[in-house]
Write a protein that holds these residues in place. Structure first.
Motif, PDB file in Angstrom:
ATOM      1  N   UNK A  14      11.074  11.802  17.376  1.00  0.00           N
ATOM      2  CA  UNK A  14      10.793  11.475  16.354  1.00  0.00           C
ATOM      3  C   UNK A  14       9.432  10.428  15.953  1.00  0.00           C
ATOM      4  N   UNK A  15       8.994   9.921  16.962  1.00  0.00           N
ATOM      5  CA  UNK A  15       7.875   8.914  17.102  1.00  0.00           C
ATOM      6  C   UNK A  15       8.450   7.887  15.880  1.00  0.00           C
ATOM      7  N   UNK A  16       9.469   7.408  16.058  1.00  0.00           N
ATOM      8  CA  UNK A  16      10.165   6.547  14.738  1.00  0.00           C
ATOM      9  C   UNK A  16       9.240   5.408  14.124  1.00  0.00           C
ATOM     10  N   UNK A  17       8.488   4.620  15.183  1.00  0.00           N
ATOM     11  CA  UNK A  17       7.933   3.425  14.708  1.00  0.00           C
ATOM     12  C   UNK A  17       9.148   2.432  15.008  1.00  0.00           C
ATOM     13  N   UNK A  18       8.717   1.387  13.975  1.00  0.00           N
ATOM     14  CA  UNK A  18       9.723   0.232  13.879  1.00  0.00           C
ATOM     15  C   UNK A  18      10.672   0.397  12.749  1.00  0.00           C
ATOM     16  N   UNK A  19      12.201  -0.021  13.061  1.00  0.00           N
ATOM     17  CA  UNK A  19      12.818   0.076  11.818  1.00  0.00           C
ATOM     18  C   UNK A  19      12.373  -0.741  10.437  1.00  0.00           C
ATOM     19  N   UNK A  20      12.019  -1.967  10.924  1.00  0.00           N
ATOM     20  CA  UNK A  20      11.522  -2.867   9.946  1.00  0.00           C
ATOM     21  C   UNK A  20      10.570  -2.496   9.064  1.00  0.00           C
ATOM     22  N   UNK A  21       9.504  -2.170   9.740  1.00  0.00           N
ATOM     23  CA  UNK A  21       8.242  -1.538   9.286  1.00  0.00           C
ATOM     24  C   UNK A  21       8.254  -0.360   8.628  1.00  0.00           C
ATOM     25  N   UNK A  22       9.064   0.409   9.369  1.00  0.00           N
ATOM     26  CA  UNK A  22       8.977   2.074   8.798  1.00  0.00           C
ATOM     27  C   UNK A  22       9.973   2.344   7.883  1.00  0.00           C
ATOM     28  N   UNK A  23      11.219   1.454   7.755  1.00  0.00           N
ATOM     29  CA  UNK A  23      12.119   2.155   6.799  1.00  0.00           C
ATOM     30  C   UNK A  23      12.631   0.938   6.007  1.00  0.00           C
ATOM     31  N   UNK A  24      12.541  -0.453   6.397  1.00  0.00           N
ATOM     32  CA  UNK A  24      12.955  -1.512   5.488  1.00  0.00           C
ATOM     33  C   UNK A  24      12.015  -1.753   4.631  1.00  0.00           C
ATOM     34  N   UNK A  25      10.792  -1.741   4.862  1.00  0.00           N
ATOM     35  CA  UNK A  25       9.876  -2.104   3.945  1.00  0.00           C
ATOM     36  C   UNK A  25       9.750  -1.311   2.494  1.00  0.00           C
ATOM     37  N   UNK A  26       9.876  -0.126   2.679  1.00  0.00           N
ATOM     38  CA  UNK A  26      10.005   0.862   1.652  1.00  0.00           C
ATOM     39  C   UNK A  26      11.238   0.588   0.640  1.00  0.00           C
ATOM     40  N   UNK A  34       0.861  -1.112   0.133  1.00  0.00           N
ATOM     41  CA  UNK A  34      -0.119   0.171   0.073  1.00  0.00           C
ATOM     42  C   UNK A  34       0.928   1.297  -0.008  1.00  0.00           C
ATOM     43  N   UNK A  35       0.552   2.209  -0.613  1.00  0.00           N
ATOM     44  CA  UNK A  35       1.211   3.368  -0.883  1.00  0.00           C
ATOM     45  C   UNK A  35       1.467   4.331   0.555  1.00  0.00           C
ATOM     46  N   UNK A  36       0.390   4.187   1.493  1.00  0.00           N
ATOM     47  CA  UNK A  36       0.377   4.918   2.704  1.00  0.00           C
ATOM     48  C   UNK A  36       1.409   4.061   3.386  1.00  0.00           C
ATOM     49  N   UNK A  37       1.332   2.972   3.588  1.00  0.00           N
ATOM     50  CA  UNK A  37       1.841   2.124   4.712  1.00  0.00           C
ATOM     51  C   UNK A  37       3.452   1.924   4.323  1.00  0.00           C
ATOM     52  N   UNK A  38       3.377   1.571   2.793  1.00  0.00           N
ATOM     53  CA  UNK A  38       4.635   1.312   2.241  1.00  0.00           C
ATOM     54  C   UNK A  38       5.478   2.347   1.853  1.00  0.00           C
ATOM     55  N   UNK A  39       4.988   3.377   1.624  1.00  0.00           N
ATOM     56  CA  UNK A  39       6.147   4.739   1.238  1.00  0.00           C
ATOM     57  C   UNK A  39       5.740   5.877   1.788  1.00  0.00           C
ATOM     58  N   UNK A  40       4.434   6.284   2.581  1.00  0.00           N
ATOM     59  CA  UNK A  40       4.267   7.554   3.155  1.00  0.00           C
ATOM     60  C   UNK A  40       4.817   7.338   4.543  1.00  0.00           C
ATOM     61  N   UNK A  41       4.693   6.383   5.036  1.00  0.00           N
ATOM     62  CA  UNK A  41       5.068   6.431   6.537  1.00  0.00           C
ATOM     63  C   UNK A  41       6.459   6.537   6.916  1.00  0.00           C
ATOM     64  N   UNK A  42       7.338   6.317   6.031  1.00  0.00           N
ATOM     65  CA  UNK A  42       8.918   6.360   6.062  1.00  0.00           C
ATOM     66  C   UNK A  42       9.123   8.032   6.198  1.00  0.00           C
ATOM     67  N   UNK A  43       8.450   8.634   5.239  1.00  0.00           N
ATOM     68  CA  UNK A  43       8.669  10.245   5.433  1.00  0.00           C
ATOM     69  C   UNK A  43       8.186  10.993   6.317  1.00  0.00           C
ATOM     70  N   UNK A  44       7.401  10.245   7.130  1.00  0.00           N
ATOM     71  CA  UNK A  44       6.400  10.877   8.364  1.00  0.00           C
ATOM     72  C   UNK A  44       7.368  11.748   9.259  1.00  0.00           C
TER      73      UNK A  44
END
Lengths: 201, 201
Positions: free
Chosen positions: B111-123, A115-125
DNA sequence: TGTGTTTTGTGCGATACGGTACACAAATAC
DNA sequence: GTATTTGTGTACCGTATCGCACAAAACACA
Protein backbone atom coordinates in the motif's frame (compact mmCIF):
# COMPACT_ATOMS: atom_id res chain seq x y z
CA UNK A 1 -18.07 22.31 -16.72
CA UNK A 2 -20.27 25.12 -17.99
CA UNK A 3 -19.31 28.71 -18.39
CA UNK A 4 -20.75 31.05 -15.81
CA UNK A 5 -20.80 34.11 -18.01
CA UNK A 6 -23.79 34.99 -20.15
CA UNK A 7 -21.76 35.36 -23.31
CA UNK A 8 -22.79 31.99 -24.68
CA UNK A 9 -26.30 31.26 -25.78
CA UNK A 10 -28.47 29.67 -23.15
CA UNK A 11 -28.91 25.93 -23.41
CA UNK A 12 -32.20 24.21 -24.02
CA UNK A 13 -33.78 23.15 -20.73
CA UNK A 14 -34.31 24.61 -17.31
CA UNK A 15 -31.34 26.74 -16.33
CA UNK A 16 -29.14 25.83 -13.45
CA UNK A 17 -29.73 27.61 -10.19
CA UNK A 18 -26.04 27.58 -9.28
CA UNK A 19 -22.64 28.58 -10.60
CA UNK A 20 -20.20 25.70 -10.92
CA UNK A 21 -17.20 27.51 -9.46
CA UNK A 22 -19.20 28.73 -6.49
CA UNK A 23 -20.41 25.24 -5.72
CA UNK A 24 -16.89 23.84 -5.96
CA UNK A 25 -15.64 26.60 -3.72
CA UNK A 26 -18.21 25.87 -1.02
CA UNK A 27 -17.77 22.14 -1.33
CA UNK A 28 -14.04 22.66 -0.98
CA UNK A 29 -14.44 24.13 2.50
CA UNK A 30 -16.22 20.99 3.69
CA UNK A 31 -13.76 18.57 2.09
CA UNK A 32 -10.90 20.65 3.41
CA UNK A 33 -12.18 20.54 6.96
CA UNK A 34 -13.37 16.94 7.18
CA UNK A 35 -11.46 15.14 4.47
CA UNK A 36 -12.97 13.00 1.76
CA UNK A 37 -14.13 10.03 3.80
CA UNK A 38 -15.70 11.92 6.69
CA UNK A 39 -17.54 14.45 4.54
CA UNK A 40 -21.09 13.29 3.92
CA UNK A 41 -22.91 14.12 0.73
CA UNK A 42 -25.62 15.72 2.83
CA UNK A 43 -23.16 18.19 4.31
CA UNK A 44 -21.65 18.86 0.93
CA UNK A 45 -25.03 19.53 -0.63
CA UNK A 46 -26.08 21.74 2.26
CA UNK A 47 -22.88 23.76 2.04
CA UNK A 48 -23.32 24.11 -1.69
CA UNK A 49 -26.91 25.21 -1.21
CA UNK A 50 -28.45 22.55 -3.41
CA UNK A 51 -29.89 19.08 -3.12
CA UNK A 52 -28.12 15.81 -3.46
CA UNK A 53 -29.60 14.83 -6.82
CA UNK A 54 -28.40 18.10 -8.30
CA UNK A 55 -24.91 17.41 -7.04
CA UNK A 56 -24.99 13.92 -8.49
CA UNK A 57 -26.32 15.13 -11.82
CA UNK A 58 -23.71 17.84 -12.10
CA UNK A 59 -20.59 16.09 -10.81
CA UNK A 60 -21.24 12.38 -10.43
CA UNK A 61 -20.68 10.51 -7.19
CA UNK A 62 -18.75 11.66 -4.16
CA UNK A 63 -15.36 10.62 -5.49
CA UNK A 64 -15.86 12.49 -8.75
CA UNK A 65 -17.09 15.54 -6.88
CA UNK A 66 -13.98 15.43 -4.74
CA UNK A 67 -11.78 15.12 -7.80
CA UNK A 68 -13.51 18.08 -9.45
CA UNK A 69 -12.96 20.07 -6.27
CA UNK A 70 -9.34 19.00 -5.94
CA UNK A 71 -8.60 19.96 -9.55
CA UNK A 72 -10.37 23.27 -9.07
CA UNK A 73 -8.39 24.01 -5.93
CA UNK A 74 -5.15 22.76 -7.41
CA UNK A 75 -5.36 24.69 -10.64
CA UNK A 76 -6.04 27.93 -8.81
CA UNK A 77 -3.14 27.22 -6.48
CA UNK A 78 -0.76 26.52 -9.34
CA UNK A 79 -1.89 29.66 -11.13
CA UNK A 80 -1.30 31.70 -8.00
CA UNK A 81 2.09 30.11 -7.56
CA UNK A 82 3.05 30.88 -11.15
CA UNK A 83 1.88 34.45 -10.77
CA UNK A 84 3.94 35.11 -7.66
CA UNK A 85 7.02 33.39 -9.05
CA UNK A 86 6.72 35.41 -12.27
CA UNK A 87 6.61 38.65 -10.29
CA UNK A 88 9.35 41.09 -9.48
CA UNK A 89 12.13 40.84 -6.95
CA UNK A 90 14.86 38.34 -6.27
CA UNK A 91 14.09 34.64 -6.24
CA UNK A 92 14.48 34.77 -2.46
CA UNK A 93 11.85 37.47 -2.22
CA UNK A 94 9.43 35.69 -4.51
CA UNK A 95 9.86 32.36 -2.73
CA UNK A 96 9.31 34.10 0.59
CA UNK A 97 6.10 35.57 -0.75
CA UNK A 98 4.96 32.14 -1.90
CA UNK A 99 5.46 30.78 1.61
CA UNK A 100 3.83 33.77 3.21
CA UNK A 101 0.70 33.40 1.08
CA UNK A 102 0.62 29.65 1.61
CA UNK A 103 0.90 30.07 5.36
CA UNK A 104 -1.92 32.60 5.38
CA UNK A 105 -4.08 30.15 3.47
CA UNK A 106 -3.07 27.09 5.48
CA UNK A 107 -3.60 28.70 8.89
CA UNK A 108 -6.82 30.49 8.02
CA UNK A 109 -9.33 30.42 10.85
CA UNK A 110 -11.24 28.67 12.12
CA UNK A 111 -9.87 25.30 11.09
CA UNK A 112 -6.20 25.79 10.08
CA UNK A 113 -6.93 23.42 7.24
CA UNK A 114 -3.50 23.13 5.70
CA UNK A 115 -3.33 22.12 2.07
CA UNK A 116 -6.08 20.06 0.45
CA UNK A 117 -3.62 17.83 -1.38
CA UNK A 118 -1.32 17.09 1.52
CA UNK A 119 -4.00 17.22 4.20
CA UNK A 120 -6.91 15.34 2.65
CA UNK A 121 -5.98 13.73 -0.69
CA UNK A 122 -2.94 11.87 0.61
CA UNK A 123 -4.92 9.81 3.09
CA UNK A 124 -7.19 8.44 0.37
CA UNK A 125 -4.35 7.54 -1.93
CA UNK A 126 -4.09 3.82 -1.10
CA UNK A 127 -7.82 3.25 -1.53
CA UNK A 128 -8.68 5.76 -4.27
CA UNK A 129 -6.15 5.58 -7.11
CA UNK A 130 -7.92 8.28 -9.13
CA UNK A 131 -7.56 10.73 -6.27
CA UNK A 132 -3.92 9.75 -5.92
CA UNK A 133 -3.35 10.36 -9.62
CA UNK A 134 -4.83 13.86 -9.50
CA UNK A 135 -2.91 14.70 -6.35
CA UNK A 136 0.28 13.57 -8.01
CA UNK A 137 -0.42 15.64 -11.11
CA UNK A 138 -0.84 18.69 -8.94
CA UNK A 139 2.29 18.12 -6.87
CA UNK A 140 4.24 17.65 -10.09
CA UNK A 141 2.77 20.86 -11.50
CA UNK A 142 3.78 22.73 -8.37
CA UNK A 143 7.32 21.40 -8.54
CA UNK A 144 7.56 22.19 -12.23
CA UNK A 145 6.51 25.74 -11.51
CA UNK A 146 9.16 26.04 -8.82
CA UNK A 147 11.73 24.44 -11.08
CA UNK A 148 11.03 26.95 -13.86
CA UNK A 149 11.50 29.79 -11.42
CA UNK A 150 14.83 28.45 -10.18
CA UNK A 151 15.96 27.75 -13.73
CA UNK A 152 15.17 31.33 -14.74
CA UNK A 153 16.95 32.71 -11.70
CA UNK A 154 20.63 33.57 -11.47
CA UNK A 155 21.33 30.96 -8.81
CA UNK A 156 24.19 28.54 -9.21
CA UNK A 157 23.46 25.33 -11.14
CA UNK A 158 25.04 23.18 -8.51
CA UNK A 159 22.00 22.28 -6.64
CA UNK A 160 20.08 21.84 -9.89
CA UNK A 161 16.80 23.73 -10.36
CA UNK A 162 14.99 20.40 -10.01
CA UNK A 163 16.73 19.65 -6.73
CA UNK A 164 15.94 23.12 -5.41
CA UNK A 165 12.33 22.64 -6.45
CA UNK A 166 12.07 19.35 -4.59
CA UNK A 167 13.53 21.03 -1.55
CA UNK A 168 11.19 24.00 -1.75
CA UNK A 169 8.29 21.61 -2.24
CA UNK A 170 9.31 19.62 0.81
CA UNK A 171 9.25 22.75 2.94
CA UNK A 172 5.76 23.47 1.63
CA UNK A 173 4.64 19.95 2.53
CA UNK A 174 5.95 20.34 6.04
CA UNK A 175 4.26 23.70 6.46
CA UNK A 176 0.98 22.19 5.29
CA UNK A 177 1.23 19.30 7.74
CA UNK A 178 2.21 21.46 10.67
CA UNK A 179 -0.54 23.96 9.91
CA UNK A 180 -3.19 21.26 9.87
CA UNK A 181 -1.88 19.97 13.18
CA UNK A 182 -2.35 23.41 14.70
CA UNK A 183 0.99 25.16 14.34
CA UNK A 184 0.90 28.92 14.76
CA UNK A 185 1.32 31.06 11.66
CA UNK A 186 4.16 32.97 13.29
CA UNK A 187 6.16 29.81 13.91
CA UNK A 188 5.61 28.67 10.35
CA UNK A 189 6.73 32.06 9.05
CA UNK A 190 9.98 31.94 10.95
CA UNK A 191 10.53 28.38 9.78
CA UNK A 192 9.94 29.38 6.16
CA UNK A 193 12.14 32.43 6.52
CA UNK A 194 14.95 30.29 7.84
CA UNK A 195 14.63 27.86 4.94
CA UNK A 196 14.56 30.32 2.05
CA UNK A 197 18.29 31.17 2.22
CA UNK A 198 19.12 27.47 2.52
CA UNK A 199 17.13 26.66 -0.61
CA UNK A 200 18.58 29.61 -2.52
CA UNK A 201 22.12 29.24 -1.35
CA UNK B 1 -2.66 -1.96 28.92
CA UNK B 2 -1.82 -5.35 30.30
CA UNK B 3 1.54 -7.01 30.25
CA UNK B 4 1.84 -9.86 27.81
CA UNK B 5 4.43 -11.73 29.80
CA UNK B 6 3.46 -14.27 32.41
CA UNK B 7 5.63 -12.75 35.12
CA UNK B 8 2.73 -11.07 36.94
CA UNK B 9 0.06 -13.02 38.71
CA UNK B 10 -2.99 -13.72 36.65
CA UNK B 11 -6.00 -11.50 37.31
CA UNK B 12 -9.32 -12.71 38.58
CA UNK B 13 -11.68 -13.48 35.73
CA UNK B 14 -11.52 -15.14 32.36
CA UNK B 15 -8.19 -14.44 30.68
CA UNK B 16 -8.01 -12.47 27.48
CA UNK B 17 -7.72 -14.40 24.28
CA UNK B 18 -5.46 -11.77 22.68
CA UNK B 19 -2.24 -9.87 23.27
CA UNK B 20 -2.67 -6.12 23.38
CA UNK B 21 0.37 -5.28 21.28
CA UNK B 22 -0.58 -7.79 18.62
CA UNK B 23 -4.07 -6.35 18.35
CA UNK B 24 -2.72 -2.82 18.09
CA UNK B 25 -0.28 -3.96 15.44
CA UNK B 26 -2.99 -5.53 13.31
CA UNK B 27 -5.35 -2.66 13.82
CA UNK B 28 -2.58 -0.31 12.77
CA UNK B 29 -2.38 -1.86 9.32
CA UNK B 30 -6.06 -1.11 8.71
CA UNK B 31 -5.90 2.45 10.04
CA UNK B 32 -2.73 3.02 8.08
CA UNK B 33 -4.26 1.89 4.83
CA UNK B 34 -7.71 3.45 5.10
CA UNK B 35 -7.30 6.29 7.55
CA UNK B 36 -9.37 6.83 10.66
CA UNK B 37 -12.65 7.86 9.08
CA UNK B 38 -12.81 5.21 6.37
CA UNK B 39 -11.83 2.32 8.61
CA UNK B 40 -14.93 0.58 9.91
CA UNK B 41 -14.99 -1.05 13.31
CA UNK B 42 -16.01 -4.28 11.60
CA UNK B 43 -12.82 -4.29 9.55
CA UNK B 44 -10.74 -3.40 12.56
CA UNK B 45 -12.22 -6.20 14.62
CA UNK B 46 -11.80 -8.69 11.79
CA UNK B 47 -8.18 -7.69 11.30
CA UNK B 48 -7.54 -7.99 15.02
CA UNK B 49 -9.20 -11.39 15.09
CA UNK B 50 -11.74 -10.54 17.75
CA UNK B 51 -15.28 -9.25 18.05
CA UNK B 52 -16.42 -5.70 18.33
CA UNK B 53 -17.50 -5.88 21.98
CA UNK B 54 -14.05 -7.11 22.93
CA UNK B 55 -12.50 -4.20 21.08
CA UNK B 56 -14.81 -1.75 22.83
CA UNK B 57 -14.20 -3.30 26.23
CA UNK B 58 -10.45 -3.20 25.81
CA UNK B 59 -9.91 0.16 24.10
CA UNK B 60 -13.11 2.20 24.13
CA UNK B 61 -14.71 3.61 21.03
CA UNK B 62 -13.15 4.00 17.61
CA UNK B 63 -11.41 7.28 18.38
CA UNK B 64 -9.80 5.89 21.51
CA UNK B 65 -8.74 2.77 19.65
CA UNK B 66 -7.14 4.95 17.00
CA UNK B 67 -5.35 6.98 19.64
CA UNK B 68 -4.05 3.85 21.34
CA UNK B 69 -2.80 2.64 17.97
CA UNK B 70 -1.24 5.98 17.10
CA UNK B 71 0.59 6.14 20.40
CA UNK B 72 1.75 2.55 20.01
CA UNK B 73 3.04 3.25 16.51
CA UNK B 74 4.54 6.58 17.50
CA UNK B 75 6.38 5.35 20.55
CA UNK B 76 7.96 2.51 18.65
CA UNK B 77 8.96 4.93 15.90
CA UNK B 78 10.53 7.36 18.34
CA UNK B 79 12.37 4.54 20.05
CA UNK B 80 13.70 3.32 16.71
CA UNK B 81 14.72 6.85 15.81
CA UNK B 82 16.55 7.29 19.10
CA UNK B 83 18.31 3.98 18.66
CA UNK B 84 19.60 4.80 15.20
CA UNK B 85 20.65 8.30 16.16
CA UNK B 86 22.47 6.96 19.21
CA UNK B 87 24.40 4.52 17.03
CA UNK B 88 27.85 4.78 15.58
CA UNK B 89 29.10 6.77 12.63
CA UNK B 90 28.96 10.41 11.67
CA UNK B 91 25.76 12.36 12.06
CA UNK B 92 25.43 12.28 8.27
CA UNK B 93 25.61 8.50 8.28
CA UNK B 94 23.12 8.14 11.11
CA UNK B 95 20.67 10.59 9.53
CA UNK B 96 20.99 8.75 6.24
CA UNK B 97 20.17 5.51 8.00
CA UNK B 98 17.11 7.11 9.59
CA UNK B 99 15.84 8.13 6.18
CA UNK B 100 16.65 4.79 4.67
CA UNK B 101 14.68 2.93 7.32
CA UNK B 102 11.81 5.39 7.10
CA UNK B 103 11.63 5.03 3.34
CA UNK B 104 11.59 1.24 3.61
CA UNK B 105 8.72 1.49 6.06
CA UNK B 106 6.81 4.15 4.15
CA UNK B 107 7.03 2.41 0.78
CA UNK B 108 6.33 -1.08 2.05
CA UNK B 109 4.13 -3.08 -0.28
CA UNK B 110 1.38 -3.36 -1.06
CA UNK B 111 0.00 0.00 0.00
CA UNK B 112 2.96 2.41 0.29
CA UNK B 113 1.28 3.71 3.41
CA UNK B 114 3.60 6.52 4.32
CA UNK B 115 3.61 7.63 7.94
CA UNK B 116 0.58 7.15 10.15
CA UNK B 117 0.91 10.60 11.72
CA UNK B 118 1.40 12.54 8.51
CA UNK B 119 -0.76 10.32 6.34
CA UNK B 120 -3.78 9.59 8.53
CA UNK B 121 -3.75 11.62 11.75
CA UNK B 122 -3.32 15.00 10.09
CA UNK B 123 -6.57 14.78 8.16
CA UNK B 124 -8.59 14.28 11.35
CA UNK B 125 -6.94 17.14 13.18
CA UNK B 126 -9.62 19.80 12.60
CA UNK B 127 -12.44 17.51 13.71
CA UNK B 128 -10.72 15.39 16.37
CA UNK B 129 -8.67 17.55 18.73
CA UNK B 130 -7.52 14.59 20.81
CA UNK B 131 -6.00 12.95 17.74
CA UNK B 132 -4.36 16.25 16.84
CA UNK B 133 -2.89 16.52 20.32
CA UNK B 134 -1.34 13.05 20.19
CA UNK B 135 -0.02 13.63 16.70
CA UNK B 136 1.57 16.85 17.87
CA UNK B 137 3.16 15.18 20.86
CA UNK B 138 4.72 12.61 18.57
CA UNK B 139 6.02 15.11 16.04
CA UNK B 140 7.54 17.10 18.88
CA UNK B 141 9.15 13.96 20.28
CA UNK B 142 10.62 13.17 16.88
CA UNK B 143 12.02 16.66 16.53
CA UNK B 144 13.42 16.58 20.05
CA UNK B 145 15.17 13.34 19.25
CA UNK B 146 16.69 14.85 16.13
CA UNK B 147 17.62 17.99 18.02
CA UNK B 148 19.44 15.99 20.67
CA UNK B 149 21.41 14.19 17.98
CA UNK B 150 22.43 17.44 16.29
CA UNK B 151 23.29 19.01 19.62
CA UNK B 152 25.54 16.07 20.47
CA UNK B 153 27.22 16.20 17.08
CA UNK B 154 30.24 18.26 16.13
CA UNK B 155 28.33 20.35 13.60
CA UNK B 156 28.54 24.11 13.68
CA UNK B 157 26.06 25.93 15.95
CA UNK B 158 25.10 28.34 13.27
CA UNK B 159 22.07 26.59 12.06
CA UNK B 160 21.04 25.73 15.59
CA UNK B 161 20.32 22.10 16.47
CA UNK B 162 16.64 23.03 16.70
CA UNK B 163 16.68 24.55 13.23
CA UNK B 164 18.45 21.51 11.82
CA UNK B 165 15.89 19.28 13.51
CA UNK B 166 12.99 21.22 11.98
CA UNK B 167 14.65 20.89 8.61
CA UNK B 168 15.30 17.18 8.99
CA UNK B 169 11.72 16.73 10.15
CA UNK B 170 10.42 18.61 7.13
CA UNK B 171 12.28 16.26 4.80
CA UNK B 172 10.71 13.34 6.65
CA UNK B 173 7.25 14.86 6.24
CA UNK B 174 7.79 15.27 2.56
CA UNK B 175 9.04 11.72 2.17
CA UNK B 176 5.96 10.46 4.01
CA UNK B 177 3.60 12.43 1.78
CA UNK B 178 5.32 11.43 -1.43
CA UNK B 179 5.44 7.78 -0.38
CA UNK B 180 1.71 7.70 0.33
CA UNK B 181 1.06 9.29 -3.04
CA UNK B 182 2.97 6.47 -4.71
CA UNK B 183 6.53 7.75 -5.10
CA UNK B 184 9.14 5.10 -5.79
CA UNK B 185 11.52 4.18 -2.99
CA UNK B 186 14.52 4.81 -5.24
CA UNK B 187 13.42 8.38 -5.95
CA UNK B 188 12.86 9.02 -2.27
CA UNK B 189 16.28 7.62 -1.46
CA UNK B 190 18.05 9.94 -3.88
CA UNK B 191 16.02 12.84 -2.54
CA UNK B 192 16.98 12.01 1.03
CA UNK B 193 20.61 11.48 0.06
CA UNK B 194 20.67 14.90 -1.56
CA UNK B 195 19.23 16.55 1.52
CA UNK B 196 21.46 15.03 4.19
CA UNK B 197 24.52 17.16 3.32
CA UNK B 198 22.34 20.26 3.16
CA UNK B 199 20.98 19.61 6.63
CA UNK B 200 24.42 18.78 8.03
CA UNK B 201 26.30 21.55 6.27
C1' DT C 1 -49.90 27.67 -27.12
C1' DG C 2 -47.75 23.26 -27.34
C1' DT C 3 -43.67 20.19 -27.33
C1' DG C 4 -39.22 18.74 -26.05
C1' DT C 5 -35.38 19.29 -22.76
C1' DT C 6 -32.97 19.99 -18.68
C1' DT C 7 -32.91 21.02 -13.69
C1' DT C 8 -35.03 20.93 -9.22
C1' DG C 9 -36.72 18.93 -4.96
C1' DT C 10 -39.23 15.60 -2.35
C1' DG C 11 -38.96 11.30 -1.01
C1' DC C 12 -37.49 6.51 -0.82
C1' DG C 13 -34.80 2.21 -0.40
C1' DA C 14 -31.14 -0.61 0.67
C1' DT C 15 -27.15 -0.89 3.10
C1' DA C 16 -23.55 -0.05 6.39
C1' DC C 17 -22.32 2.04 10.45
C1' DG C 18 -21.18 2.65 15.53
C1' DG C 19 -22.24 1.10 19.78
C1' DT C 20 -24.46 -1.97 23.28
C1' DA C 21 -27.46 -5.65 25.86
C1' DC C 22 -27.38 -10.06 27.23
C1' DA C 23 -26.46 -14.73 27.83
C1' DC C 24 -22.62 -17.92 27.96
C1' DA C 25 -17.76 -19.36 28.97
C1' DA C 26 -13.51 -19.49 31.57
C1' DA C 27 -10.79 -18.38 35.01
C1' DT C 28 -9.78 -17.27 40.24
C1' DA C 29 -11.11 -16.63 45.41
C1' DC C 30 -12.97 -18.60 49.25
C1' DG D 1 -17.69 -27.03 45.16
C1' DT D 2 -19.78 -22.46 45.08
C1' DA D 3 -19.50 -17.60 44.31
C1' DT D 4 -17.33 -13.94 41.91
C1' DT D 5 -15.06 -11.74 38.37
C1' DT D 6 -13.81 -11.00 33.74
C1' DG D 7 -13.86 -11.94 28.69
C1' DT D 8 -16.43 -13.75 24.55
C1' DG D 9 -19.89 -13.93 20.96
C1' DT D 10 -24.43 -13.44 19.11
C1' DA D 11 -27.82 -10.59 18.14
C1' DC D 12 -29.82 -6.31 18.01
C1' DC D 13 -31.10 -1.08 17.79
C1' DG D 14 -31.29 3.37 16.05
C1' DT D 15 -29.14 6.20 12.86
C1' DA D 16 -26.71 7.93 8.98
C1' DT D 17 -25.13 6.95 4.63
C1' DC D 18 -25.10 6.89 -0.55
C1' DG D 19 -27.30 6.90 -4.57
C1' DC D 20 -31.54 7.21 -7.29
C1' DA D 21 -36.70 7.31 -8.95
C1' DC D 22 -40.15 10.32 -10.05
C1' DA D 23 -42.95 14.19 -10.67
C1' DA D 24 -43.11 19.18 -10.89
C1' DA D 25 -40.82 23.34 -12.63
C1' DA D 26 -38.49 26.37 -15.84
C1' DC D 27 -36.60 27.19 -19.91
C1' DA D 28 -35.95 27.05 -25.68
C1' DC D 29 -38.11 26.40 -29.82
C1' DA D 30 -41.81 25.75 -33.19
Amino acid sequence: MRNSTETTKRPRGRPRAFITDEVLDRVRTVFLKKGFAAASVDELAAAAGLNRPSLYAAFGDKEQLYIHTLRFYGQKSVEGLDAVLAGTGTIEQRLSKVYKLAIDLYTAPPHRPGCMIVGTAAVESPTHPKIAAVANELLVAIEKSLERAFAASDLSREPSPAARARMAGAIMHSIAIRARLGAKAADLRTFAASMVPVICR
